[in-house]
Design a protein around this motif. Structure first.
Motif: not given
Length: 139
Positions: A30-38, A41-48, A83-87, A98-101
């Motif tokens: 799992l990676h979460v932008e930015p720097n794996d520190t979500p 209240g802020e939208t972040t991108t998580a990707w697998f 259950t965010p949709e993966l993009q 695979p990623s999700a906002e």
């Protein structure tokens, strides 16, 4: 082995801290932008970054993948918070990851649970990976 692909991803993306989970013959990071520190209240991108045994990446196009997000601790029967949709996104040399906002509502611990089955029924085993992430205070 299975970790070869995951280790290659670490080398390709220096400075990022990750957790690697393995289920059957599939490994994921799992990676979460930015720097794996979500931040709350802020939208972040998580990707697998998903890899099958041997290190070959699993793009979203090959996986019937689903993501569920839970606040922790959670009861076994708890409904997901989201259950965010993966993009598909491109990361480095890997295409269609695979990623999700995701927007975490509050500070605390969350679980990101990704499950997948192969679209062609044979390229990898069905899997379920669970990642814990701590969400920090927002601005």
């Amino acid at each position: 082995g299975l970790l070869g692909g995951a280790i290659a991803l670490f080398v390709a993306l220096p400075g990022l801290a990750h957790q690697v989970e393995i289920d059957r013959a599939v490994g994921g990071t799992l990676h979460v932008e930015p720097n794996d520190t979500p931040r709350a209240g802020e939208t972040t991108t998580a990707w697998f970054a998903l890899v099958k045994k041997g290190g070959e990446p699993i793009p979203l196009s090959a996986c019937d993948c689903r993501l569920a997000i839970y606040a922790l601790p959670r009861a076994a029967e708890a409904e997901p918070m989201a259950t965010p949709e993966l993009q598909p996104i491109d990361v480095g040399r890997d295409r269609g990851i695979p990623s999700a906002e995701v927007t975490f509502p509050a500070i605390g611990l969350y679980e990101l649970a990704i499950e997948g089955t192969p679209k062609d029924k044979s390229s990898f085993e069905p899997f379920a990976l669970r990642f814990e992430i701590a969400v920090a205070a927002g601005d």
